[in-house]
Design an enzyme around this catalytic site. Structure first.
Site, mmCIF file in Angstrom:
data_model
loop_
_atom_site.group_PDB
_atom_site.id
_atom_site.type_symbol
_atom_site.label_atom_id
_atom_site.label_comp_id
_atom_site.label_asym_id
_atom_site.label_seq_id
_atom_site.Cartn_x
_atom_site.Cartn_y
_atom_site.Cartn_z
ATOM 1 N N CYS A 85 0.905 -1.215 -0.142
ATOM 2 C CA CYS A 85 0.096 -0.109 -0.157
ATOM 3 C C CYS A 85 0.940 1.128 0.022
ATOM 4 O O CYS A 85 2.070 1.111 0.181
ATOM 5 C CB CYS A 85 -1.036 0.084 1.218
ATOM 6 S SG CYS A 85 -1.634 -1.554 1.569
ATOM 7 N N ARG A 91 1.739 1.333 -5.928
ATOM 8 C CA ARG A 91 2.087 0.257 -5.012
ATOM 9 C C ARG A 91 0.886 -0.546 -4.659
ATOM 10 O O ARG A 91 1.002 -1.678 -3.974
ATOM 11 C CB ARG A 91 2.543 1.044 -3.833
ATOM 12 C CG ARG A 91 3.591 1.752 -3.904
ATOM 13 C CD ARG A 91 3.906 2.824 -2.841
ATOM 14 N NE ARG A 91 4.336 1.724 -1.770
ATOM 15 C CZ ARG A 91 5.512 1.412 -1.433
ATOM 16 N NH1 ARG A 91 6.529 1.560 -2.111
ATOM 17 N NH2 ARG A 91 5.855 0.675 -0.300
ATOM 18 N N ASN A 131 0.427 0.497 6.490
ATOM 19 C CA ASN A 131 1.036 -0.535 5.703
ATOM 20 C C ASN A 131 1.364 -1.626 6.499
ATOM 21 O O ASN A 131 1.956 -1.426 7.299
ATOM 22 C CB ASN A 131 1.965 -0.009 4.659
ATOM 23 C CG ASN A 131 1.658 1.131 3.718
ATOM 24 O OD1 ASN A 131 0.228 1.275 3.681
ATOM 25 N ND2 ASN A 131 2.481 1.742 3.020
ATOM 26 N N GLY A 132 1.187 -2.840 5.891
ATOM 27 C CA GLY A 132 2.013 -3.982 6.756
ATOM 28 C C GLY A 132 0.751 -4.969 7.025
ATOM 29 O O GLY A 132 -0.401 -4.733 6.627
ATOM 30 N N GLU A 164 10.435 -15.596 -17.777
ATOM 31 C CA GLU A 164 10.398 -14.464 -17.825
ATOM 32 C C GLU A 164 9.213 -13.814 -18.837
ATOM 33 O O GLU A 164 8.130 -13.182 -18.666
ATOM 34 C CB GLU A 164 11.481 -13.478 -17.926
ATOM 35 C CG GLU A 164 11.308 -12.053 -17.995
ATOM 36 C CD GLU A 164 10.896 -11.437 -16.873
ATOM 37 O OE1 GLU A 164 10.671 -12.029 -15.861
ATOM 38 O OE2 GLU A 164 10.500 -10.193 -17.009
ATOM 39 N N LYS A 219 5.386 -12.649 -17.797
ATOM 40 C CA LYS A 219 4.971 -11.243 -18.481
ATOM 41 C C LYS A 219 3.597 -11.268 -18.897
ATOM 42 O O LYS A 219 2.778 -10.351 -18.629
ATOM 43 C CB LYS A 219 6.093 -10.762 -19.326
ATOM 44 C CG LYS A 219 6.227 -9.114 -19.455
ATOM 45 C CD LYS A 219 7.212 -8.548 -18.555
ATOM 46 C CE LYS A 219 7.188 -9.146 -17.010
ATOM 47 N NZ LYS A 219 8.280 -8.794 -16.189
ATOM 48 N N GLU A 259 0.905 -12.102 -16.427
ATOM 49 C CA GLU A 259 0.498 -10.786 -15.449
ATOM 50 C C GLU A 259 -0.249 -9.875 -16.051
ATOM 51 O O GLU A 259 -0.925 -9.138 -15.500
ATOM 52 C CB GLU A 259 1.486 -10.493 -14.435
ATOM 53 C CG GLU A 259 2.568 -9.465 -15.370
ATOM 54 C CD GLU A 259 3.803 -9.207 -14.309
ATOM 55 O OE1 GLU A 259 3.598 -8.757 -13.258
ATOM 56 O OE2 GLU A 259 5.026 -8.954 -14.625
ATOM 57 N N LYS A 282 3.099 -2.815 -7.388
ATOM 58 C CA LYS A 282 4.521 -3.028 -7.735
ATOM 59 C C LYS A 282 5.702 -3.340 -6.835
ATOM 60 O O LYS A 282 6.266 -4.019 -7.111
ATOM 61 C CB LYS A 282 4.916 -1.589 -8.320
ATOM 62 C CG LYS A 282 6.184 -1.145 -8.767
ATOM 63 C CD LYS A 282 6.472 -2.010 -10.204
ATOM 64 C CE LYS A 282 7.496 -1.648 -10.749
ATOM 65 N NZ LYS A 282 7.850 -2.439 -11.921
#
Ligand code: M6R
Length: 606
Positions: A2, A27, A98-99, A480, A484, A487, A601
């Site tokens: 967050c 985020r 956050n957390g 990879e 990609k 996602e 992210k």
């Protein structure tokens, strides 16, 4: 995951907070909210992106102090009440967090027994109620926060404001918080780049820190009540936010930035005369490099794929046993740590919780860890205290592209450096160094002539699943590519070393199944050619990534040529068509390319 933004100063806080949220949105973006102090608290929360929040904000929203939050749900669904900020029982305290508060269930039950009514299902809400309770017991805000924190188990980046006190409080334990000092104004952010338009003077909070903020003062202390000096860092300009410019999406912009960001990474780090690398931040003498028993590289997602490539390069060039580990598995698998070995923690954001705990575990066992990180001053960079920055510049799309190439480049330079301290000849070193110097140019060449990407997109976009295959150094590139496409376009993808295909994945193949092969002109090319034939014989349609003019170039149904490249360096070229296929497939399917569903992210929870 967050994002937190806070402001206190002479200006109207609302536009500053909304702009801060917009910059932090990558985020987490399932909901957002804002609280302003203006005699009372005005709180607005909304599910969806920051623009949704903006759409419900009154035109005139007064208040010079406020906190804001963009959420990635952990406890409680994506609803307006679960969005932050959270107000305390009697409306005296409001917090953003956050957390994860691991003992929130116990605390919630205790508070309920005392008659507290909860307005959300979140773990975070307990914090506002306990803080208010401690404040009512005649504690100063900072002491009340200390007492509150002592009751919490878990992780936090926390920011609180009070109706009856002109301070903003911040605390950090496992979730980043950075304080910005302006001229008579103070800012708080989860990320340095969201601060850089306001001030370059920042304080990176460490775990255990508490900050008591006024408009012109930052007072640092810890949970035990000890105070210490405020350590101000001046941010580098690099962290200013990049605008989209001519591009429709950050992902495409960042794919196109790869030549320049690679130049930033390799500039000054290649010794062309001695055929050697020059990574200053490693601080290892040739003698130390020559004695390494083994190397371990840790990362998650794209960073793990870069770690796999780095491991293969170190082992084959420097002849040092090297293994890549998925960081999220490492700590819990009871690893044996050799204090003489070298460990790398690889991370774009520098905030990935899994990577951070893996590196702490290694340090706890006497091991030494170097960071390979993009974000300057991030938690992983600071926890390692040594290593290299990959200098990609801010990467804003959730799907990592340019950071991957720079991680691979940094690890390649390292491999050469270790290899030269052992058996690699100057000539061979020069050959790879010269090849590396050419890579940005070769990427430009490829981007100017991308081949039949849209034909490949037509083949994969409606497929049930897509299989990615590569051998040797191309096996992690296949992974990879699969990550990609999965996602950003939500297409189920599998990646395997090509030789493993016949041991299971071949059962998936039927008439028309798309298989993407990554086959540069290296020592395993012929083996890959056989695998292509085996897939073809089962009706699969082959998308082949190959080197220009190579004799394998017509083995696919769709053939995508990359420029000829040094064998050790091919991942920085072969990954490009895969990034472009993913981007265009996501667009064709109407997906939100830069903000794929459910992702964030930086993943700051384990
Ligand atoms: O910031 P990090 O490099 O530590 O992030 C690790 C992964 O979360 C990240 O690479 C993720 O897999 C990306 N979304 C991939 O595009």
């Amino acid at each position: 995951m967050c994002g937190i933004f806070g402001y206190m100063g002479p200006k109207q806080a609302a536009p500053i907070l909304v702009e801060g949220l917009r910059r932090l949105e990558y985020r987490g973006y399932d909901s957002s909210g804002i609280a302003l102090k203006n005699g009372d608290f005005s709180i607005y929360k909304k599910t969806g992106k920051v623009v949704e929040l903006q759409s419900i904000l009154p035109e005139k929203l007064h208040g010079n102090v406020g906190i804001a939050h963009t959420r990635w749900a952990t406890h409680g669904g994506v609803t307006d009440p679960n969005a932050h900020p959270h107000l305390s029982e009697n409306g005296k305290v409001v917090i953003v967090h956050n957390g994860i508060i691991e003992n929130s269930r116990t605390l919630r039950n205790l508070l309920k027994k005392k008659g507290v009514v909860f307005n959300s299902e979140t773990d975070s809400e307990v914090i506002s109620h306990i803080l208010e309770y401690e404040l009512n017991r005649d504690n100063s805000p900072t002491d009340a926060l200390r007492r509150t924190l002592s009751k919490l188990v878990g992780t936090w980046g926390l920011c609180a404001i009070f109706l009856d006190h002109d301070v903003m409080l911040c605390a950090r334990n496992g979730s980043p918080l950075i304080i910005g000092q302006g001229d008579g104004e103070t800012f708080v952010s989860s990320d340095p780049h969201a601060l850089s338009t306001h001030t370059q003077r920042v304080v990176f909070m460490d775990d255990g820190d508490i900050a008591t903020l006024t408009t012109d003062q930052i007072t640092m202390s810890n949970i035990h009540g000890d105070s210490f000096d405020t350590d101000i860092t001046v941010l580098e300009e690099e962290w200013e936010e990049a605008e989209l410019g001519e591009f429709e999406h950050y992902m495409l912009k960042e794919i196109y930035e790869q030549p320049d960001s690679l130049r930033q990474c390799i500039n000054g780090r290649l010794d062309r005369v001695r055929g050697n690398g020059r990574l200053g931040g490693l601080n290892l003498t040739p003698l130390e490099l020559s004695k390494l028993p083994h190397v371990r590289l840790l990362g998650c997602g794209t960073a793990y794929h870069a770690a796999e490539i780095g491991g293969l390069l170190i082992e084959s060039l420097a002849r040092v046993p090297s293994v890549a580990h998925i960081a999220s598995e490492f700590r819990t698998n009871e690893p044996v740590v050799n204090p003489n070995a070298l460990h790398f923690a690889i991370s774009q954001s520098g905030e990935t919780a899994d990577t951070l705990s893996a590196l702490k575990e290694i340090q706890l066992k006497g091991g030494s860890v170097h960071g390979v990180v993009n974000v300057v001053g991030s938690s992983i960079a600071r926890q390692c205290g040594k290593g290299v920055y990959i200098h990609s510049g801010p990467e804003q799309a959730v799907a990592s592209t340019k950071a991957f190439s720079n991680m691979v480049a940094a690890l390649t330079i390292f491999s050469i450096q270790v290899a030269r301290s052992r058996s690699l000849s100057k000539e061979k070193g020069k050959e790879i160094i010269n090849g590396l110097q050419q890579i940005p140019h070769l990427i430009e060449e490829y981007l100017a002539n991308q081949g039949p990407i849209m034909e490949a997109v037509d083949l994969v976009k409606d497929a049930k699943s897509v299989l990615f295959l590569g051998r040797g150094i191309s096996a992690p590139v296949a992974k990879e590519g699969a990550l990609k496409l999965m996602e950003v376009a939500y297409i189920p993808c599998l990646a395997y070393p090509a030789g493993e295909m016949k041991h299971g994945p071949i059962a998936l193949l039927e008439e028309g199944s798309p298989v993407i092969f990554i086959v540069p002109n290296d020592h395993v090319k012929e083996k890959s050619r056989s695998a292509i034939h085996e897939c073809r014989a089962r009706g699969a349609k082959i998308i082949l990534i190959h080197e220009q003019g190579d004799d394998i170039s017509d083995e696919g149904d769709i053939n995508i040529a990359i420029p000829k490249v040094n064998n050790y360096l091919s991942p920085m070229l072969t990954v490009l068509p895969l990034q472009l296929i993913s981007y265009h497939a996501a667009l064709a399917l109407g997906c939100d390319v830069d903000r794929p569903r459910n992702l964030a992210k930086s993943v700051t929870v384990e």
